[in-house]
Design an enzyme around this catalytic site. Structure first.
Site, PDB file in Angstrom:
ATOM      1  N   SER B  25       0.813  -1.212   0.000  1.00 29.01           N
ATOM      2  CA  SER B  25       0.000   0.000   0.000  1.00 29.01           C
ATOM      3  C   SER B  25       0.851   1.270   0.000  1.00 29.01           C
ATOM      4  O   SER B  25       1.849   1.369   0.711  1.00 29.01           O
ATOM      5  CB  SER B  25      -0.901  -0.008   1.238  1.00 29.01           C
ATOM      6  OG  SER B  25      -1.678   1.161   1.277  1.00 29.01           O
ATOM      7  N   GLY B  50      -3.713   3.665   1.035  1.00 30.41           N
ATOM      8  CA  GLY B  50      -4.589   3.728   2.200  1.00 30.41           C
ATOM      9  C   GLY B  50      -5.799   4.613   1.956  1.00 30.41           C
ATOM     10  O   GLY B  50      -5.669   5.725   1.460  1.00 30.41           O
ATOM     11  N   ASN B  73       9.385   8.619   4.274  1.00 28.95           N
ATOM     12  CA  ASN B  73       8.262   9.347   3.703  1.00 28.95           C
ATOM     13  C   ASN B  73       7.321   9.833   4.785  1.00 28.95           C
ATOM     14  O   ASN B  73       7.158   9.208   5.823  1.00 28.95           O
ATOM     15  CB  ASN B  73       7.517   8.497   2.665  1.00 28.95           C
ATOM     16  CG  ASN B  73       6.403   7.679   3.269  1.00 28.95           C
ATOM     17  OD1 ASN B  73       5.284   8.156   3.478  1.00 28.95           O
ATOM     18  ND2 ASN B  73       6.700   6.434   3.597  1.00 28.95           N
ATOM     19  N   ASN B 103      -6.654  -0.994   1.506  1.00 31.41           N
ATOM     20  CA  ASN B 103      -5.917  -0.692   2.729  1.00 31.41           C
ATOM     21  C   ASN B 103      -6.661   0.442   3.428  1.00 31.41           C
ATOM     22  O   ASN B 103      -6.973   1.462   2.821  1.00 31.41           O
ATOM     23  CB  ASN B 103      -4.484  -0.292   2.356  1.00 31.41           C
ATOM     24  CG  ASN B 103      -3.633   0.081   3.548  1.00 31.41           C
ATOM     25  OD1 ASN B 103      -3.729   1.196   4.070  1.00 31.41           O
ATOM     26  ND2 ASN B 103      -2.783  -0.827   3.979  1.00 31.41           N
ATOM     27  N   CYS B 134       0.440   3.330  10.742  1.00 31.74           N
ATOM     28  CA  CYS B 134       1.103   4.410  10.038  1.00 31.74           C
ATOM     29  C   CYS B 134       1.736   5.392  11.008  1.00 31.74           C
ATOM     30  O   CYS B 134       1.058   5.978  11.841  1.00 31.74           O
ATOM     31  CB  CYS B 134       0.150   5.150   9.125  1.00 31.74           C
ATOM     32  SG  CYS B 134       1.041   6.392   8.196  1.00 31.74           S
ATOM     33  N   ASN B 197       5.042  -2.326   8.489  1.00 36.26           N
ATOM     34  CA  ASN B 197       4.891  -0.979   7.965  1.00 36.26           C
ATOM     35  C   ASN B 197       6.246  -0.295   8.142  1.00 36.26           C
ATOM     36  O   ASN B 197       7.215  -0.932   8.535  1.00 36.26           O
ATOM     37  CB  ASN B 197       3.780  -0.244   8.710  1.00 36.26           C
ATOM     38  CG  ASN B 197       3.119   0.796   7.817  1.00 36.26           C
ATOM     39  OD1 ASN B 197       3.802   1.593   7.184  1.00 36.26           O
ATOM     40  ND2 ASN B 197       1.803   0.798   7.772  1.00 36.26           N
ATOM     41  N   GLY B 249      11.537  -3.970   2.215  1.00 42.59           N
ATOM     42  CA  GLY B 249      12.816  -4.005   1.516  1.00 42.59           C
ATOM     43  C   GLY B 249      12.963  -5.072   0.458  1.00 42.59           C
ATOM     44  O   GLY B 249      14.084  -5.366   0.037  1.00 42.59           O
ATOM     45  N   GLY B 270       7.222  -3.060  -1.944  1.00 40.95           N
ATOM     46  CA  GLY B 270       6.918  -1.640  -1.710  1.00 40.95           C
ATOM     47  C   GLY B 270       7.809  -0.707  -2.499  1.00 40.95           C
ATOM     48  O   GLY B 270       7.716  -0.623  -3.733  1.00 40.95           O
TER      49      GLY B 270
HETATM   50  C1  LIG Z   1       5.409   6.607  -0.016  1.00 36.78           C
HETATM   51  C2  LIG Z   1       4.859   5.501   0.839  1.00 36.78           C
HETATM   52  C3  LIG Z   1       3.500   5.506   1.185  1.00 36.78           C
HETATM   53  C4  LIG Z   1       2.961   4.500   1.990  1.00 36.78           C
HETATM   54  N1  LIG Z   1       1.634   4.524   2.290  1.00 36.78           N
HETATM   55  C5  LIG Z   1       1.079   3.510   3.033  1.00 36.78           C
HETATM   56  C6  LIG Z   1      -0.321   3.469   3.297  1.00 36.78           C
HETATM   57  O1  LIG Z   1      -1.099   4.318   2.851  1.00 36.78           O
HETATM   58  N2  LIG Z   1      -0.805   2.455   4.069  1.00 36.78           N
HETATM   59  C7  LIG Z   1       0.013   1.468   4.558  1.00 36.78           C
HETATM   60  O2  LIG Z   1      -0.469   0.557   5.226  1.00 36.78           O
HETATM   61  N3  LIG Z   1       1.351   1.472   4.301  1.00 36.78           N
HETATM   62  C8  LIG Z   1       1.899   2.461   3.554  1.00 36.78           C
HETATM   63  N4  LIG Z   1       3.264   2.451   3.269  1.00 36.78           N
HETATM   64  C9  LIG Z   1       4.118   1.366   3.803  1.00 36.78           C
HETATM   65  C10 LIG Z   1       4.369   0.272   2.768  1.00 36.78           C
HETATM   66  O3  LIG Z   1       3.164  -0.346   2.385  1.00 36.78           O
HETATM   67  C11 LIG Z   1       5.345  -0.794   3.306  1.00 36.78           C
HETATM   68  O4  LIG Z   1       4.792  -1.379   4.460  1.00 36.78           O
HETATM   69  C12 LIG Z   1       6.703  -0.217   3.654  1.00 36.78           C
HETATM   70  O5  LIG Z   1       7.086   0.725   2.687  1.00 36.78           O
HETATM   71  C13 LIG Z   1       7.793  -1.275   3.768  1.00 36.78           C
HETATM   72  O6  LIG Z   1       7.995  -1.961   2.553  1.00 36.78           O
HETATM   73  P1  LIG Z   1       9.182  -1.596   1.504  1.00 36.78           P
HETATM   74  O7  LIG Z   1      10.458  -1.544   2.276  1.00 36.78           O
HETATM   75  O8  LIG Z   1       9.140  -2.701   0.497  1.00 36.78           O
HETATM   76  O9  LIG Z   1       8.839  -0.276   0.919  1.00 36.78           O
HETATM   77  C14 LIG Z   1       3.815   3.459   2.466  1.00 36.78           C
HETATM   78  C15 LIG Z   1       5.175   3.454   2.109  1.00 36.78           C
HETATM   79  C16 LIG Z   1       5.706   4.445   1.300  1.00 36.78           C
HETATM   80  C17 LIG Z   1       7.160   4.392   0.938  1.00 36.78           C
END
Ligand SMILES: Cc1cc2nc3c(=O)[nH]c(=O)nc-3n(C[C@H](O)[C@H](O)[C@H](O)COP(=O)(O)O)c2cc1C
Ligand SMILES: Cc1cc2nc3c(=O)[nH]c(=O)nc-3n(C[C@H](O)[C@H](O)[C@H](O)COP(=O)(O)OP(=O)(O)OC[C@H]3O[C@@H](n4cnc5c(N)ncnc54)[C@H](O)[C@@H]3O)c2cc1C
Ligand code: FES
Lengths: 278, 309
Positions: B25, B50, B73, B103, B134, B197, B249, B270
């Site tokens: 998400s 989300g 972020n 989400n 979050c 998250n 990651g 992500g």
């Molecule tokens: C720009 C951005 C926006 C995100 N927005 C949401 C969100 O709206 N809801 C949510 O549950 N997680 C959100 N996340 C978290 C991601 O879904 C994920 O859990 C997190 O980035 C870790 O995964 P990654 O290392 O692969 O990015 C967001 C992450 C990023 C980078």
């Protein structure tokens, strides 16, 4: 033209300006999968293999696209641009594009181009592809010596002047000149500007005061460049539909009164000056 | 490996995926943004940005800052609101060919429940993921995920309104004992746990002496958080008997296998979608061959087969 991801080889990387430590480079790449683009569009670029600590690619204006190559012009100002400066012919970069909207082209209207620093980059392609370069006037403000920038190609094709800001006081004169030029082009002409935010704010305010139609090409920081992260927003008076995914960009939704955060990469990078709230 | 599909069977509902790779998400827009870069129908699932009850404007710029191998972020959950999503965006998604998971973001258990109620009858929605974690928004959010009792309260409230939909609860790593929160959510009616998250963090600028994010604190994602994510998935998978989705990651098929090895049924990709927009499509394509290379016969026998003394 739908954006695609290309893995391009570097043909050469040419430093601009003199001196032992170069900050400005033209990166010439093998042609991407897409053959055409509109001036003002940009690419997201990343050196490959991704060996640096950077997670995100970086946005760069398309400086020139011909059948033979794609040129990106850049200034070293941080992690990825420093890494790019160390690249060599034969190395590979990941290029996603063409992205974003374009700068308006109106052959029937005298057009004033205001560029600040690296904001000159998109205008190389703009001037190159313009059907009537004789209608163009360029005023270019810069801090580094003129030889650092791809100005020559522009000056060959249209009326172009450059203004160097060496000391703080130079800025007042440059600002006064820009203001005067904008007034000269109102209301029939078209004003296009690209550069740092304070510069664009000045252009926007002056254009509003004298009734000139101005379009600003923003250099907002971006993480994805393709509309996915919401990390590049600008406050703007745009219909909500403009910020929707492309397939949905038709609905007539009224613009909010006090503006809304819209994604620069998806709705821009060029905006009508009277729609941006700085 | 020929059959790469996977079923995440929860106590109330299950989620069946054609492969174990979903999008995370907030990193995949509403899905449509990625249509130029791959076939959305080939993905295990799409978790959209989300959604809140009312549209949210989000935080001022700057909203992102990079760190070594990581991205901070503080978008502040800008989104169009659940209603506009259902009306304008969902119909444009190939929801009959790829599971679309909503989400949810709310500030009270009642808000979460109302959102779940809006979605439970939607044909195009395959599941609900509740974001109780979050770290970017000053009000609410963090609180639920950091306290097992509050996490359970939200889970129970959503469970009551989620109807037929599988309920995924997404955990924050910003806690002392993530297993305790996971157990509380399991007991309160979660079908699936997803984690992690983003990790709470900040970045500062020596020249301006200001934070690099407008709201000072943000969430860290990207390769830098993978070890933390693997640890969390391992602990959670050992603590609960419901399926776990690993997030954090992931950049390649090998990363996916690592998460499954420590106990995940599926994963979400992500920030890697920012590095290159076709990442998740490439992972899906490469996964079977890479799994074969590491001698994975099927997900069932490989999952949680980590050897420890
Ligand atoms: C720009 C951005 C926006 C995100 N927005 C949401 C969100 O709206 N809801 C949510 O549950 N997680 C959100 N996340 C978290 C991601 O879904 C994920 O859990 C997190 O980035 C870790 O995964 P990654 O290392 O692969 O990015 C967001 C992450 C990023 C980078
Ligand atoms: C549409 C568009 C077109 C662009 N075209 C060009 C171009 O043709 N040539 C060119 O040289 N540059 C261009 N830029 C700017 C370029 O993207 C940045 O210089 C680049 O991302 C810097 O990357 P870095 O890793 O070297 O710097 P980083 O290490 O990421 O950052 C260095 C410092 O600059 C700050 N910073 C980074 N990006 C921005 C930003 N956008 N605004 C304000 N501060 C910022 C960071 O906070 C940090 O303090 C363009 C930007 C956009 C959005
Ligand atoms: S840079 Fe990600 S939405 Fe614009």
């Amino acid at each position: 033209m739908n954006p695609t991801i290309s893995r391009l080889k570097i043909l050469d990387i040419v430093p601009f300006g003199s001196g032992p430590k170069h900050e400005f480079f033209a990166l010439r790449l093998t042609p991407p999968k897409w053959e055409s683009c509109a001036p003002g569009q940009f690419v997201m670029l990343r050196p490959l293999p991704a060996r640096s600590e950077a997670v995100c690619p970086r946005p760069f204006s398309i400086c020139k696209l011909t059948g033979g190559h794609l040129i990106v012009f850049f200034q070293v100002c941080g992690r990825v641009t420093a890494e790019m400066a160390a690249l060599q012919a034969g190395d590979t970069v990941q290029v996603t594009g063409p992205l974003g909207n374009s700068l308006p082209v109106r052959a029937d209207r005298p057009t004033l181009i205001l560029a600040g620093g690296i904001g000159i980059a998109p205008f190389v392609e703009y001037v190159d592809k313009h059907p009537r370069p004789a209608t163009l006037t360029v005023e270019f403000a810069h801090r580094h010596p003129l030889a650092c920038y791809p100005f020559e190609g522009i000056a060959e094709k249209c009326a172009a002047r450059s203004h160097m800001e060496t000391v703080e006081q130079d800025r007042d004169a440059i600002v006064a000149l820009m203001e005067q030029r904008i007034r000269e082009f109102a209301p029939a002409g078209l004003v296009l500007a690209c550069g740092p935010t304070p510069f664009l704010r000045l252009v926007g305010n002056t254009a509003a005061a004298c009734g000139a139609e101005a379009h600003l090409c923003l250099e907002t920081r971006m993480a994805c460049g393709i509309g996915a992260c919401q990390g590049c927003v600008v406050k703007a008076l745009l219909p909500a539909a403009d910020d929707a995914p492309p397939v949905l960009r038709s609905g007539p939704a009224a613009p909010p009164d006090d503006g809304a955060f819209v994604r620069t990469c998806a709705c821009g990078p060029t905006f009508r000056a009277d729609q941006v709230i700085f | 490996m020929d059959n790469t599909g996977v079923t995440l069977a929860g106590p109330f509902a299950s989620l069946t995926l054609k492969n174990p790779v979903l999008t995370a998400s907030g990193t995949f827009g509403y899905g449509l943004e990625f249509a130029p870069y791959g076939d959305l129908r080939k993905l295990g699932g799409i978790v959209v940005k989300g959604l809140s009850l009312k549209p949210r404007e989000g935080n001022p710029m700057p909203r992102t800052a990079e760190s070594a191998c990581g991205l901070l972020n503080a978008v502040g959950l800008q989104n169009c609101g659940a209603e506009a999503f259902l009306r304008d965006i969902l119909p444009a998604l190939p929801a009959d060919k790829v599971p679309v998971i909503a989400n949810l973001y709310g500030t009270t258990p009642e808000e979460f429940a109302e959102l779940a109620g809006m979605l439970s009858d939607e044909k195009g929605i395959a599941g609900i993921e509740v974001n109780i974690s979050c770290p970017n928004v000053r009000e609410g959010g963090q609180l639920f995920g950091q306290d097992p009792r509050l996490a359970a309260a939200v889970t129970a409230a959503v469970r009551a309104r989620a109807g037929r939909l599988p309920l995924i609860v997404k955990l924050t790593p910003n806690v002392t004992d993530i297993a305790a929160v996971a157990r509380a959510c399991e007991d309160a009616g979660a079908d699936i746990i997803s984690c992690i998250n983003t990790l709470s963090g900040t970045a500062v600028d020596l020249v301006t002496r200001k934070p690099r994010l407008s709201v000072t604190f943000g969430g860290l994602s990207g390769p830098a958080v993978k070890p933390v994510a693997l640890r969390c998935v391992l602990q959670v998978a050992r603590a609960v008997s419901i399926p776990v989705i690993g997030i954090g990651g992931i950049r390649c098929a090998e990363d996916v296998l690592e998460f499954i090895l420590v106990g995940a049924h599926a994963v979400q990709v992500g920030s890697a979608s920012f590095s290159c927009p076709d990442t998740v499509f490439r992972i899906v394509e490469e996964l079977p061959a890479v799994a074969e290379k590491y001698g994975v016969a099927d997900w069932e026998s490989f999952r949680a087969s980590l050897i420890t003394d």
